[in-house]
Write a protein that holds these residues in place. Structure first.
Motif, PDB file in Angstrom:
ATOM      1  N   VAL A  55       0.877  -1.165   0.000  1.00 35.33           N
ATOM      2  CA  VAL A  55       0.000   0.000   0.000  1.00 35.33           C
ATOM      3  C   VAL A  55       0.914   1.214   0.000  1.00 35.33           C
ATOM      4  O   VAL A  55       1.631   1.465   0.964  1.00 35.33           O
ATOM      5  CB  VAL A  55      -0.942   0.016   1.226  1.00 35.33           C
ATOM      6  N   GLU A  60      -5.016   3.751  -0.089  1.00 36.85           N
ATOM      7  CA  GLU A  60      -5.980   3.504   0.982  1.00 36.85           C
ATOM      8  C   GLU A  60      -6.669   2.172   0.753  1.00 36.85           C
ATOM      9  O   GLU A  60      -7.046   1.863  -0.375  1.00 36.85           O
ATOM     10  CB  GLU A  60      -7.066   4.578   1.005  1.00 36.85           C
ATOM     11  N   VAL A  61      -6.839   1.424   1.839  1.00 35.44           N
ATOM     12  CA  VAL A  61      -7.627   0.196   1.801  1.00 35.44           C
ATOM     13  C   VAL A  61      -8.678   0.295   2.895  1.00 35.44           C
ATOM     14  O   VAL A  61      -8.342   0.497   4.057  1.00 35.44           O
ATOM     15  CB  VAL A  61      -6.761  -1.066   2.019  1.00 35.44           C
ATOM     16  N   GLU A  62      -9.942   0.185   2.497  1.00 35.22           N
ATOM     17  CA  GLU A  62     -11.052   0.152   3.443  1.00 35.22           C
ATOM     18  C   GLU A  62     -11.546  -1.283   3.489  1.00 35.22           C
ATOM     19  O   GLU A  62     -12.544  -1.629   2.877  1.00 35.22           O
ATOM     20  CB  GLU A  62     -12.155   1.111   3.012  1.00 35.22           C
ATOM     21  N   ASP A  64      -9.942  -5.596   4.795  1.00 33.01           N
ATOM     22  CA  ASP A  64      -8.849  -6.406   5.315  1.00 33.01           C
ATOM     23  C   ASP A  64      -7.771  -6.638   4.255  1.00 33.01           C
ATOM     24  O   ASP A  64      -8.050  -6.648   3.060  1.00 33.01           O
ATOM     25  CB  ASP A  64      -9.378  -7.753   5.798  1.00 33.01           C
ATOM     26  N   VAL A  65      -6.543  -6.831   4.737  1.00 33.10           N
ATOM     27  CA  VAL A  65      -5.404  -7.164   3.881  1.00 33.10           C
ATOM     28  C   VAL A  65      -4.895  -8.523   4.343  1.00 33.10           C
ATOM     29  O   VAL A  65      -4.582  -8.702   5.525  1.00 33.10           O
ATOM     30  CB  VAL A  65      -4.289  -6.100   3.998  1.00 33.10           C
ATOM     31  N   ILE A  72       3.045  -1.508   4.293  1.00 35.06           N
ATOM     32  CA  ILE A  72       2.021  -0.468   4.344  1.00 35.06           C
ATOM     33  C   ILE A  72       2.699   0.901   4.443  1.00 35.06           C
ATOM     34  O   ILE A  72       3.463   1.158   5.367  1.00 35.06           O
ATOM     35  CB  ILE A  72       1.078  -0.668   5.557  1.00 35.06           C
ATOM     36  N   VAL A  76      -4.800   1.920   6.104  1.00 35.89           N
ATOM     37  CA  VAL A  76      -5.622   0.716   6.072  1.00 35.89           C
ATOM     38  C   VAL A  76      -6.652   0.822   7.186  1.00 35.89           C
ATOM     39  O   VAL A  76      -6.293   1.013   8.346  1.00 35.89           O
ATOM     40  CB  VAL A  76      -4.780  -0.570   6.251  1.00 35.89           C
ATOM     41  N   ILE A  80      -4.970  -6.509   9.206  1.00 38.21           N
ATOM     42  CA  ILE A  80      -3.895  -6.961   8.323  1.00 38.21           C
ATOM     43  C   ILE A  80      -3.392  -8.288   8.867  1.00 38.21           C
ATOM     44  O   ILE A  80      -3.034  -8.390  10.040  1.00 38.21           O
ATOM     45  CB  ILE A  80      -2.728  -5.960   8.270  1.00 38.21           C
ATOM     46  N   SER A  92       2.414   5.589   7.427  1.00 35.87           N
ATOM     47  CA  SER A  92       1.203   4.775   7.429  1.00 35.87           C
ATOM     48  C   SER A  92       0.371   4.908   8.696  1.00 35.87           C
ATOM     49  O   SER A  92       0.871   5.223   9.765  1.00 35.87           O
ATOM     50  CB  SER A  92       1.555   3.308   7.208  1.00 35.87           C
ATOM     51  N   VAL A  94      -2.795   2.504  10.461  1.00 37.36           N
ATOM     52  CA  VAL A  94      -3.602   1.289  10.412  1.00 37.36           C
ATOM     53  C   VAL A  94      -4.653   1.380  11.504  1.00 37.36           C
ATOM     54  O   VAL A  94      -4.324   1.547  12.675  1.00 37.36           O
ATOM     55  CB  VAL A  94      -2.732   0.027  10.608  1.00 37.36           C
TER      56      VAL A  94
END
Length: 136
Positions: A55, A60-62, A64-65, A72, A76, A80, A92, A94
């Motif tokens: 990332v 951006e991640v909305e 789960d990873v 990262i 997030v 994760i 980052s 999280v």
């Protein structure tokens, strides 16, 4: 990297590809890939990669990873889980739980959630999830 076999029948089975969600791009839905997923834009959904999830600084991640390794540099909002290693870079943030055998957090990187590390962390999380699902 060779993209096609000699007869032009698609990618080689031994090579896992690189998938990029570029700056300004927004993906709504889950992403699953065998190789590496690099996110410089926004993903709303779960991101699963066989090898690595990256990332980027503005990414951006909305959701789960889930991967073998996660690096990262952006934001997030979700958990994760990495089978091997998670790296939280200085840029980052999280907002969610982090589970991995190994974890590197650079100065300035933020984790707002529960951190579980070590060989037994992944197994303990799997058991806890299974028990929670049975109680519903």
């Amino acid at each position: 990297m060779a993209m096609f076999t000699e007869k032009g029948q698609g990618p080689l089975d031994s090579e896992a590809g690189l998938s990029i969600i570029g700056t300004g791009m927004r993906v709504v839905g889950d992403i699953t890939a065998d190789g590496v997923v690099k996110i410089e834009g926004t993903v709303v959904g779960t991101v699963r990669a066989g090898r690595q999830v990256l990332v980027g600084k503005g990414g951006e991640v909305e959701g789960d990873v889930i991967s073998r390794e996660a690096i990262i540099g952006g934001e997030v909002r979700g958990s994760i889980r990495a089978d091997e290693r998670i790296e939280i870079q200085s840029t980052s943030v999280v907002h969610g739980d982090v589970v991995a055998k190994r974890l590197l957090v650079q100065e300035g990187g933020e984790i707002n959630g529960v951190v579980r590390m070590g060989e037994g962390a992944l197994e303990a999380e799997t058991v806890a999830k299974a028990e929670a699902e049975r109680s519903y």
